[in-house]
Design an enzyme around this catalytic site. Structure first.
Site, PDB file in Angstrom:
ATOM      1  N   ASN A 132      -9.137   1.684   9.487  1.00  0.00           N
ATOM      2  CA  ASN A 132      -8.594   1.330  10.555  1.00  0.00           C
ATOM      3  C   ASN A 132      -9.131   1.846  11.804  1.00  0.00           C
ATOM      4  O   ASN A 132      -9.679   1.250  12.789  1.00  0.00           O
ATOM      5  CB  ASN A 132      -6.964   1.673  10.595  1.00  0.00           C
ATOM      6  CG  ASN A 132      -5.914   1.220  11.477  1.00  0.00           C
ATOM      7  OD1 ASN A 132      -5.067   0.665  11.219  1.00  0.00           O
ATOM      8  ND2 ASN A 132      -6.524   0.890  12.925  1.00  0.00           N
ATOM      9  N   THR A 133      -9.102   3.343  11.823  1.00  0.00           N
ATOM     10  CA  THR A 133      -9.455   3.805  13.116  1.00  0.00           C
ATOM     11  C   THR A 133     -10.921   3.595  13.531  1.00  0.00           C
ATOM     12  O   THR A 133     -11.187   3.533  14.555  1.00  0.00           O
ATOM     13  CB  THR A 133      -9.407   5.464  13.015  1.00  0.00           C
ATOM     14  OG1 THR A 133      -7.940   5.662  12.425  1.00  0.00           O
ATOM     15  CG2 THR A 133      -9.481   6.097  14.361  1.00  0.00           C
TER      16      THR A 133
ATOM     17  N   ALA B 279      -9.528   5.510   4.080  1.00  0.00           N
ATOM     18  CA  ALA B 279      -9.685   6.460   4.837  1.00  0.00           C
ATOM     19  C   ALA B 279     -11.085   7.418   4.853  1.00  0.00           C
ATOM     20  O   ALA B 279     -11.383   7.644   3.988  1.00  0.00           O
ATOM     21  CB  ALA B 279      -8.392   7.708   4.668  1.00  0.00           C
ATOM     22  N   GLY B 280     -11.437   7.768   5.966  1.00  0.00           N
ATOM     23  CA  GLY B 280     -12.512   8.523   6.183  1.00  0.00           C
ATOM     24  C   GLY B 280     -13.736   8.020   6.795  1.00  0.00           C
ATOM     25  O   GLY B 280     -14.435   8.678   7.521  1.00  0.00           O
TER      26      GLY B 280
ATOM     27  N   GLY C 235      -8.166   9.021   9.510  1.00  0.00           N
ATOM     28  CA  GLY C 235      -8.412   8.969  10.959  1.00  0.00           C
ATOM     29  C   GLY C 235      -9.606  10.075  11.519  1.00  0.00           C
ATOM     30  O   GLY C 235      -9.832  10.120  12.758  1.00  0.00           O
TER      31      GLY C 235
ATOM     32  N   LYS D 165       0.860  -1.186  -0.019  1.00  0.00           N
ATOM     33  CA  LYS D 165       0.038  -0.018   0.094  1.00  0.00           C
ATOM     34  C   LYS D 165       0.832   1.261   0.051  1.00  0.00           C
ATOM     35  O   LYS D 165       1.535   1.389   0.942  1.00  0.00           O
ATOM     36  CB  LYS D 165      -0.796   0.020   1.438  1.00  0.00           C
ATOM     37  CG  LYS D 165      -1.778   1.206   1.442  1.00  0.00           C
ATOM     38  CD  LYS D 165      -2.418   1.549   2.553  1.00  0.00           C
ATOM     39  CE  LYS D 165      -2.819   2.872   2.838  1.00  0.00           C
ATOM     40  NZ  LYS D 165      -3.707   2.997   3.937  1.00  0.00           N
TER      41      LYS D 165
END
Lengths: 263, 68
Positions: free
Chosen positions: A214-215, A192-193, A166, A105
């Protein structure tokens, strides 16, 4: 228009049943991360490449002892890199670490506050990595022209952000994601987001081929339950996309027949 | 003659010349998945024993950790 045809998700020649990719950062411990991975049914998980802590105890397990590269596709990232050079170095280290692994990635960041991609450095790194025969999944802005350029370079997946890394703000510009999807011949994965399950569904309803997060899972009050929610959200969004939604109307349209009323 | 080398950004002094394999052993790094860069170039695992460490060498030892 008939039902959309489902096509398998193929990245770097490997077919995946799950369209959810999760991260391994910010978890309480490896066990929680592993349990979330199981609950998410994801088959691919990102990792970061960092210096070994020379003071660490020898017996301490490492991430890859808990999350097995034999069972899951490990996706090493270049998080924290701000230049093409550092990103390429990181990928080479990852390849050595993972016995010749080709899938990476790529993310080259531009700014610490926004973690927005540095697009020019990303393009340069992608060129080098593709020339070195890496399979590059690339984190990028939601600019359709940049996405197309990355595909032309030979990236195996284009991964536009839905919102800053994040931030949990969701898919802030669905129209750009749609434009990227219209042009793309490789999988488009929102990276992301995503903040909660509905965000993942929205990405999938747009026609994205997958979602990376992830977050949203790791920082949930209950990460394992959220991982399960995300699995369902990605599946639901995919099915809704394939089913094709009804048109939006400004006014009501009765569901019960008007004919045959007796009053 | 002593050697001054840098490992993961920290300076170390070695009493004598040695192989990368010996250095990793001294650091307790023989188990687990790692990758090693010597002066900016990857050293394949198969060359750990034959790779000599010289004065002023800079070594990076990395592993996979949690990340998104």
């Amino acid at each position: 228009m008939g039902t959309r045809q489902d096509r398998p998700l193929i990245i770097g020649g490997v077919e995946y049943d799950s369209r959810l990719i999760i991260g391994s950062g910010k978890y309480k411990d490896f066990e929680e991360n592993h349990a979330a991975l199981e609950a998410s049914a994801a088959e691919m998980i990102t990792v970061a490449i960092r210096r070994v802590n020379l003071g660490q105890k020898k017996e301490e397990p490492s991430l890859l002892d808990i999350i097995s590269p034999e069972k899951y596709t490990i996706l090493p990232n270049t998080a924290g890199c701000y230049t093409a050079e550092d990103a390429v170095r990181t990928c080479r280290m990852a390849q050595e670490l993972l016995d010749g692994h080709k899938l990476v990635k790529l993310e080259v960041l531009g700014d610490q506050k926004t973690l927005y991609p540095n697009v020019t450095e990303t393009l340069a790194a992608a060129e080098t990595l593709v020339a070195e025969d890496f399979d590059v999944m690339v984190y990028t802005s939601d600019d359709p022209l940049v996405a197309r350029r990355l595909e032309e370079i030979g990236c195996v997946a284009v991964m536009p952000l839905g919102a800053p890394i994040g931030s949990g703000l969701g898919i802030r510009n669905p129209y750009n994601i749609r434009m990227i999807l219209e042009n793309a011949q490789v999988p488009v994965i929102v990276d992301a987001g995503v903040g909660t399950a509905s965000d993942a569904s929205i990405a999938m309803e747009l026609g994205c081929h997958g979602v990376l997060m992830n977050t949203a899972i790791a920082e949930a009050q209950n990460p394992i339950l959220m991982a399960s929610a995300m699995r369902k959200a990605v599946e639901a969004g995919r099915e809704a996309y394939l089913a094709g939604r009804m048109p939006r109307r400004l006014y009501a349209n009765a569901s019960s027949p008007v004919d045959g009323t007796f009053f | 003659m002593t050697l001054a080398i840098t490992v993961n950004g920290k300076t170390r002094t070695l009493e004598a010349e040695l192989s990368l394999q010996d250095l990793l052993q001294d650091l307790g790094m023989t188990k687990g998945r790692i990758a090693v860069e010597l002066n900016g170039k990857i050293v394949p695992r198969s060359q750990f024993s034959s790779q000599r460490i010289s004065n002023l060498d800079s070594i990076e030892i990395v592993q996979a950790i949690g990340g998104g």
